[in-house]
Design a protein around this motif. Sequence first.
Motif, mmCIF file in Angstrom:
data_model
loop_
_atom_site.group_PDB
_atom_site.id
_atom_site.type_symbol
_atom_site.label_atom_id
_atom_site.label_comp_id
_atom_site.label_asym_id
_atom_site.label_seq_id
_atom_site.Cartn_x
_atom_site.Cartn_y
_atom_site.Cartn_z
ATOM 1 N N ALA A 162 -5.351 -10.568 -3.120
ATOM 2 C CA ALA A 162 -4.189 -9.858 -2.021
ATOM 3 C C ALA A 162 -3.207 -10.844 -1.860
ATOM 4 O O ALA A 162 -2.092 -10.672 -1.404
ATOM 5 N N LYS A 163 -3.364 -12.246 -2.269
ATOM 6 C CA LYS A 163 -2.389 -13.206 -1.932
ATOM 7 C C LYS A 163 -2.219 -14.050 -3.531
ATOM 8 O O LYS A 163 -2.045 -15.287 -3.410
ATOM 9 N N ALA A 164 -1.984 -13.290 -4.498
ATOM 10 C CA ALA A 164 -1.885 -13.839 -5.727
ATOM 11 C C ALA A 164 -0.916 -12.973 -6.809
ATOM 12 O O ALA A 164 -0.845 -11.840 -6.263
ATOM 13 N N LEU A 200 2.805 -7.178 -11.631
ATOM 14 C CA LEU A 200 1.608 -6.523 -11.167
ATOM 15 C C LEU A 200 1.178 -6.916 -10.037
ATOM 16 O O LEU A 200 1.142 -8.295 -9.638
ATOM 17 N N ASP A 201 0.738 -6.152 -9.261
ATOM 18 C CA ASP A 201 0.165 -6.322 -8.171
ATOM 19 C C ASP A 201 -1.329 -6.237 -8.302
ATOM 20 O O ASP A 201 -1.916 -5.228 -8.744
ATOM 21 N N PRO A 202 -2.026 -7.384 -7.969
ATOM 22 C CA PRO A 202 -3.592 -7.588 -8.615
ATOM 23 C C PRO A 202 -4.341 -6.720 -7.796
ATOM 24 O O PRO A 202 -5.141 -6.102 -8.436
ATOM 25 N N GLU A 205 4.052 -4.125 2.495
ATOM 26 C CA GLU A 205 4.740 -5.475 3.199
ATOM 27 C C GLU A 205 4.186 -6.794 2.047
ATOM 28 O O GLU A 205 5.043 -7.358 1.783
ATOM 29 N N ALA A 206 3.012 -6.759 1.637
ATOM 30 C CA ALA A 206 2.645 -7.853 1.096
ATOM 31 C C ALA A 206 2.999 -7.717 -0.379
ATOM 32 O O ALA A 206 3.664 -8.837 -0.841
ATOM 33 N N ILE A 207 3.235 -6.713 -0.945
ATOM 34 C CA ILE A 207 3.913 -6.416 -2.188
ATOM 35 C C ILE A 207 5.352 -7.013 -2.406
ATOM 36 O O ILE A 207 6.129 -7.617 -2.926
ATOM 37 N N PRO A 251 12.782 -5.456 5.325
ATOM 38 C CA PRO A 251 11.292 -5.004 5.731
ATOM 39 C C PRO A 251 11.447 -3.502 5.707
ATOM 40 O O PRO A 251 12.085 -2.847 6.073
ATOM 41 N N LEU A 252 10.316 -3.070 4.967
ATOM 42 C CA LEU A 252 9.988 -1.710 4.978
ATOM 43 C C LEU A 252 9.473 -1.178 6.209
ATOM 44 O O LEU A 252 8.802 -1.952 7.058
ATOM 45 N N PRO A 253 9.632 0.161 6.494
ATOM 46 C CA PRO A 253 8.942 0.681 7.902
ATOM 47 C C PRO A 253 7.492 0.370 7.992
ATOM 48 O O PRO A 253 6.744 0.428 6.909
ATOM 49 N N SER A 254 6.842 0.238 9.004
ATOM 50 C CA SER A 254 5.494 0.152 9.147
ATOM 51 C C SER A 254 4.750 1.137 9.069
ATOM 52 O O SER A 254 5.492 2.233 9.141
#
Length: 529
Positions: free
Chosen positions: A112-114, A130-132, A457-459, A521-524
């Motif tokens: 999630a953090k890589a 890529l998002d892992p 949001e993480a992406i 930032p994207l909407p929550s």
Amino acid sequence: MYGETMSEERSARGRFGGLGAIFFLATLGGIAFYVQEQSIPEDRDELRKPATVLPNVVEDNAPPPLAWRDRLDLGAITLTPILEANAPTPAPAQANPGAPAEGGAELNVDPAKALYVQDLADGHRLLYTLDPVLHESAQTIFRNRELPYAAAVVLDLRDNAVLAFAGHSSMDPQVDPLEILTTAWAPAASTFKLVTAASLIENGAATPDSKVCFHGGLQGITDELLKDNPSLDTRCESLSNAIAHSYNLVLAKLTLGHLDQRQLDETASSLLYQTEIPFEFALEPSPAHIPADANSRAKVAAGFWHVDLSPVHGAILASIFARGGIYQPPHIIAQVVGPDGSDLTPPLPDHSRALAQSVADQVGAMMVGTTKYGTARDSFRDPQGVEFIPAYDVAGKTGSLTGKRDPVLNYNWFVGYAPADRPEIAFAVILANPAKWRIKAHYAARRLVQIYLERREAINEARAARLGLDKLDLPARDPETGALIARASAKPKPSPEPSDEAASANEAPEAAEELPPVPGPLPSLPGLD
């Protein structure tokens, strides 16, 4: 929807390695040829040509190949942690993401953090888009459901960066997952109805409200069913409902009455059929051979015969509708760092218009019906009608074809985008299910949409990460505004000699190299079930 397509010529392709791979191609070719109650007449089958016979266009003035381009290897990518700005460099990470480290211990890297990084022997470093979490989630779905063959591609619609690129084969482990992603091995089936609908609207032949009356045709289409018969044609449906429910005869009859060969072929070409799509990995063009015979053309328009689709092309097709008719080739490399630390990242692919925005928007609106009340409804709502993704609509199109030879496989597609009103991702999922299938493609796609929405949001944050010679980190942010602070490149370019005019103007020093633009930032996201 059940379609009929692919000929025995598909078994001639030799791009998969190993004896098991030969079985894969022969099986799929045979299955596709013996589908439905219809068989392809010899005079029509000659229209069918494998995509591999398309000419290779060689540009006389093509630039020299990049030093890293031919060495991309998904098997060599490493899960690399994203560090906060100015954090110390970690110990060297293990290659082969997810593989046990020496001594049997798992490498302690949080996906999630890589991000994925590939280190080349000559010192080049490649950062993948890529998002892992999303990428591995697709692989997990395929493994857990024991699917014979499957693929999923998810694109970030900001620039068509690839977020998930998952290919799977449990029937034959020798089949290269990359081939499953990049070749047009599966019939397009009813996903081609999107092309037909776009052509009908583009040529002024129909609107979403245009109605056709018919009988039968929920599976196969015969020439007799294509003839108007007022005494039997008691069911009438609009084009919009035909897309949502995949009604074959509505698309077939509208095509028979209003589209000629040139019109449908031109729309297919504008949507990248028969076209080489630029990508870091070579993509096989998706064939779409539109017959001159009117009845045959009507059946092709409904998703029968002569049309195949690669998973990557399926995601691009969905992205065109999501982006209001704009086409942009996908990319899977986010950054390239040279052995000396210089940034060698190629520019993003140019975008162009494939469809008029009004056409794309109308087809996209019809695609929403697929998940709200159409063929994908069961994956987006529980038996009581409660939505699994209550805050957002998803636009999509199903496609299905079942073979008759052992081992019987069902080709099952779902292509689309989400959220429907403000698209952020486009996707394509193709499953080759056994006779007793465990999941359909729209279920897998819905799960991937949910995972994306939970991680959006993480992406978004990870896209700001920058690769150096020894680490992957996030740039510093302004403590008050949260804006990214631009930084100089590892190896800045020398400043040009100042002109007399510039010297006399007392110009400010050269600014640090700007980072690529990062959306706000994207909407929550409200809670998901």
